[in-house]
Scaffold this active site. Sequence first.
Site, short mmCIF file in Angstrom:
data_model
loop_
_atom_site.label_atom_id
_atom_site.label_comp_id
_atom_site.label_asym_id
_atom_site.label_seq_id
_atom_site.Cartn_x
_atom_site.Cartn_y
_atom_site.Cartn_z
N GLY A 68 0.86 -1.18 0.00
CA GLY A 68 0.00 0.00 0.00
C GLY A 68 0.89 1.23 0.00
N GLU A 69 0.57 2.21 0.82
CA GLU A 69 1.38 3.41 0.96
C GLU A 69 1.80 3.50 2.42
OE1 GLU A 69 3.52 6.66 0.62
OE2 GLU A 69 1.89 6.66 2.08
N SER A 70 3.09 3.32 2.68
CA SER A 70 3.54 3.13 4.05
C SER A 70 3.28 4.35 4.94
CB SER A 70 5.04 2.78 4.07
OG SER A 70 5.82 3.79 3.45
N CYS A 99 6.10 -5.15 0.39
CA CYS A 99 6.21 -3.80 -0.16
C CYS A 99 6.15 -2.76 0.97
CB CYS A 99 5.14 -3.57 -1.23
SG CYS A 99 5.47 -2.13 -2.28
N ARG A 129 13.05 3.56 0.26
CA ARG A 129 11.65 3.72 -0.17
C ARG A 129 11.61 4.11 -1.65
NH1 ARG A 129 8.16 8.07 -0.16
NH2 ARG A 129 5.97 7.63 0.37
N ILE A 164 5.69 -2.91 -7.63
CA ILE A 164 4.82 -1.76 -7.88
C ILE A 164 5.27 -0.62 -6.98
CG2 ILE A 164 2.46 -0.88 -7.87
CD1 ILE A 164 1.52 -3.79 -8.19
N ARG A 165 5.97 0.37 -7.56
CA ARG A 165 6.54 1.48 -6.79
C ARG A 165 7.21 0.93 -5.53
NH1 ARG A 165 2.71 6.40 -5.08
NH2 ARG A 165 2.29 4.96 -3.40
N HIS A 212 5.02 -8.22 -4.61
CA HIS A 212 3.66 -8.54 -4.18
C HIS A 212 3.28 -9.98 -4.54
CE1 HIS A 212 2.18 -4.41 -3.19
NE2 HIS A 212 3.13 -4.05 -4.04
N GLU A 214 1.01 -11.65 -3.26
CA GLU A 214 -0.46 -11.77 -3.16
C GLU A 214 -1.16 -11.40 -4.46
OE1 GLU A 214 0.23 -7.43 -2.25
OE2 GLU A 214 1.31 -9.32 -2.00
#
Length: 236
Positions: A68-70, A99, A129, A164-165, A212, A214
């Site tokens: 997600g976005e940490s 991630c 990051r 992904i990023r 990822h 998942e």
Amino acid sequence: MGGSDGVGPQQTGPLLRIGVLALQGAFAEHVSHLKRVGAAPGAVPLEVCEVRTPQQLEGLDGLVLPGGESTTMALVAARNGILEPLKAYCASHPVFGTCAGLIMLSERVLHTKEGGQSVLGGLDVTASRNFFGTQLKSFETAMTVAKGIPGLGADEGEFRAMFIRAPAIVDVGDGVEVLALLPEEQRPQGCPTGTCIVAAQQADKILVTAFHPELTSDLRWHQHFVDMVAKHTKAT
């Protein structure tokens, strides 16, 4: 409220309860993968729970921190009063971070947003990051693990890794086992050179991937984490 399910016919051994932090990010996909692991014939019986409150950490044998976005994840966790309970939980239980979850578990994080960000820590690594750049530089590649994961080792077949990023680990402390490195020729153009660790584990208790698992159909990373949880639970 988070749901929970006991799954799987012909299961063996004591019930394990594994939670997935469900504040932000790809938590539903982790829940699905864990349920599929628990549904396999002969599998350890699993109860999979979504976690949003401190109370939902109680009685869990293991926890997954999703991608997600940490920074957002940490802010929402603090607002929900679960950030400090998460730190305490992760210090004593098996945890799997993917991630953003890798960033959250790292003791040291480079290139954070202005003002820094809260992390849970516990994994003696330095994470960079957004090591691979923006969302536009997301990519997928085939990889193998050096050792230690049944079905994923160098002699046991490849796995697909979706970045992904994504972050990367650029330095590890004593006690951290490097599971997978991404060579420079497999990185998108313009990525930093030097060390790029994308999977690691520490003391059979913390497992992290920069990618990822998942988001693929491969269950082997989740199976490995369930095995870690079962081993830890048996030893305590």
